[in-house]
Motif scaffolding. Structure first.
Motif, PDB file in Angstrom:
ATOM      1  N   HIS A   1       3.846  48.897  61.394  1.00  0.00           N
ATOM      2  CA  HIS A   1       3.977  47.575  61.997  1.00  0.00           C
ATOM      3  C   HIS A   1       2.589  47.012  62.304  1.00  0.00           C
ATOM      4  O   HIS A   1       1.680  47.769  62.618  1.00  0.00           O
ATOM      5  CB  HIS A   1       4.744  47.654  63.330  1.00  0.00           C
ATOM      6  CG  HIS A   1       6.054  48.349  63.229  1.00  0.00           C
ATOM      7  ND1 HIS A   1       7.165  47.758  62.687  1.00  0.00           N
ATOM      8  CD2 HIS A   1       6.439  49.598  63.594  1.00  0.00           C
ATOM      9  CE1 HIS A   1       8.177  48.613  62.737  1.00  0.00           C
ATOM     10  NE2 HIS A   1       7.758  49.737  63.283  1.00  0.00           N
ATOM     11  N   PRO A   2       2.441  45.678  62.273  1.00  0.00           N
ATOM     12  CA  PRO A   2       1.166  45.102  62.719  1.00  0.00           C
ATOM     13  C   PRO A   2       0.992  45.311  64.214  1.00  0.00           C
ATOM     14  O   PRO A   2       1.958  45.411  64.960  1.00  0.00           O
ATOM     15  CB  PRO A   2       1.292  43.617  62.369  1.00  0.00           C
ATOM     16  CG  PRO A   2       2.744  43.372  62.198  1.00  0.00           C
ATOM     17  CD  PRO A   2       3.381  44.675  61.818  1.00  0.00           C
TER      18      PRO A   2
ATOM     19  N   ASP B   1      -4.848  42.939  58.505  1.00  0.00           N
ATOM     20  CA  ASP B   1      -5.562  43.077  59.772  1.00  0.00           C
ATOM     21  C   ASP B   1      -6.352  44.382  59.859  1.00  0.00           C
ATOM     22  O   ASP B   1      -7.272  44.498  60.654  1.00  0.00           O
ATOM     23  CB  ASP B   1      -4.594  43.027  60.959  1.00  0.00           C
ATOM     24  CG  ASP B   1      -3.949  41.669  61.122  1.00  0.00           C
ATOM     25  OD1 ASP B   1      -4.512  40.682  60.628  1.00  0.00           O
ATOM     26  OD2 ASP B   1      -2.870  41.615  61.746  1.00  0.00           O
TER      27      ASP B   1
ATOM     28  N   HIS C   1      -3.222  46.618  54.672  1.00  0.00           N
ATOM     29  CA  HIS C   1      -2.773  45.647  55.667  1.00  0.00           C
ATOM     30  C   HIS C   1      -3.903  44.663  55.923  1.00  0.00           C
ATOM     31  O   HIS C   1      -5.048  45.061  56.090  1.00  0.00           O
ATOM     32  CB  HIS C   1      -2.377  46.350  56.969  1.00  0.00           C
ATOM     33  CG  HIS C   1      -1.641  45.446  57.889  1.00  0.00           C
ATOM     34  ND1 HIS C   1      -2.278  44.624  58.772  1.00  0.00           N
ATOM     35  CD2 HIS C   1      -0.315  45.217  58.033  1.00  0.00           C
ATOM     36  CE1 HIS C   1      -1.373  43.923  59.434  1.00  0.00           C
ATOM     37  NE2 HIS C   1      -0.177  44.273  59.010  1.00  0.00           N
TER      38      HIS C   1
ATOM     39  N   VAL D   1      -2.708  48.940  62.286  1.00  0.00           N
ATOM     40  CA  VAL D   1      -1.259  49.121  62.232  1.00  0.00           C
ATOM     41  C   VAL D   1      -0.836  50.267  63.141  1.00  0.00           C
ATOM     42  O   VAL D   1      -1.663  51.067  63.570  1.00  0.00           O
ATOM     43  CB  VAL D   1      -0.769  49.391  60.788  1.00  0.00           C
ATOM     44  CG1 VAL D   1      -0.994  48.200  59.896  1.00  0.00           C
ATOM     45  CG2 VAL D   1      -1.433  50.621  60.202  1.00  0.00           C
TER      46      VAL D   1
END
Length: 112
Positions: free
Chosen positions: A99-100, A80, A78, A83
């Protein structure tokens, strides 16, 4: 205090996993909750990333629930490196996708 754990990667970075109460239930009285994964340089930096997002009371005590290999792969892929998903429950059905973090922190618009 949140249950969780960490795993040190070969490059020296860590992945921290925390089980937190559901955002709609800060007292933790409802079953379930969310599992948050953070990729960072060290454990302190991972917790700081969460605190900077408004999760002020997040602490990691021990290594009772370290991230699984699948969770490590999810957070590393991911962009970022942060998560979440609801805490998995035993039972039939497809597992929830990750999900972020900004999807967790979105707040519904206040009705006046």
């Amino acid at each position: 205090m949140a249950a969780g754990g960490f795993c040190k990667l070969p490059n020296g970075h860590v992945v921290v996993a925390l089980n937190l109460p559901s955002p709609g239930d800060p007292a933790g009285t409802l079953p379930g909750g969310v599992r948050v994964l953070v990729h960072a340089v060290n454990r302190a930096r991972a917790l700081t990333r969460l605190r900077n997002l408004g999760m002020r009371a997040v602490y990691l005590r021990g290594n009772a629930a370290p991230p699984t290999p699948d969770e490590i792969t999810a957070v590393l892929h991911h962009p970022d490196g942060l998560v979440w998903r609801t805490t998995p429950t035993t039972g039939p059905g497809a597992p929830e996708l990750w999900h972020p973090i900004r999807a967790l922190l979105r707040r519904p618009a206040a009705h006046r």
